[in-house]
Design an enzyme around this catalytic site. Sequence first.
Site, short mmCIF file in Angstrom:
data_model
loop_
_atom_site.label_atom_id
_atom_site.label_comp_id
_atom_site.label_asym_id
_atom_site.label_seq_id
_atom_site.Cartn_x
_atom_site.Cartn_y
_atom_site.Cartn_z
N SER A 141 48.38 44.84 41.75
CA SER A 141 48.50 44.13 40.47
C SER A 141 47.27 44.48 39.64
CB SER A 141 48.52 42.62 40.73
OG SER A 141 48.32 41.88 39.56
N TYR A 154 46.28 34.35 44.88
CA TYR A 154 46.98 35.57 44.46
C TYR A 154 45.99 36.69 44.18
CZ TYR A 154 50.12 38.59 41.78
OH TYR A 154 50.85 39.66 41.34
#
Length: 194
Positions: A141, A154
Amino acid sequence: MDFKEKVAIVSGGGSGIGKACAQEFVEKNAAVAVVDRDAKRGEETAAELQRKGGKAEFFQVDVASRSEVEKLVPKIVSAFGGIDILVNNAGIQRYGTVTTISEDEWDEVLDINLKGAFLMSKYAIPQMIERGGGSIVITGSVQSVAAQRNSVHYVVSKHGLLGLVRCLALDYGKQNIRANCVLPGAIDTPMLRW
């Protein structure tokens, strides 16, 4: 690109980025093992790929479970004859800070996002070596190299994936296994909408 006679595993393949990857591999003639813990989405994706003439099969697995992943790899090898490509894409997003999340929430995100990629790689790599090499692609990401507020677990999991891919590339390059990490930003998927 033509992936004829290649076998690709896509974890988190039932929806979002994983589903798009599975579709692309089938369009390029690969056989695809769609791996997901969501049976409904996984079965729908595999059926859709089959209707389009692709060779695809769904495998319901929790990538955070060593015993499930260890049993999964022989099933895929039995169904397709080997493993050439592993897309470690399974992931979840939760929100919170160090003081607001629970330990269980921390474990859930780290187990699926990071431990899942470790386990899938651990059991798929020997099969790739047996076939003379392969390719591992990890879905990281933009949060692998940056951070955003209220997403500590996350962000940490995605930072970890970048470290994992670097180690895989160094440790298995001599066995003809490439490892890369893609770092998408916000993509319009069910996870983002959630």
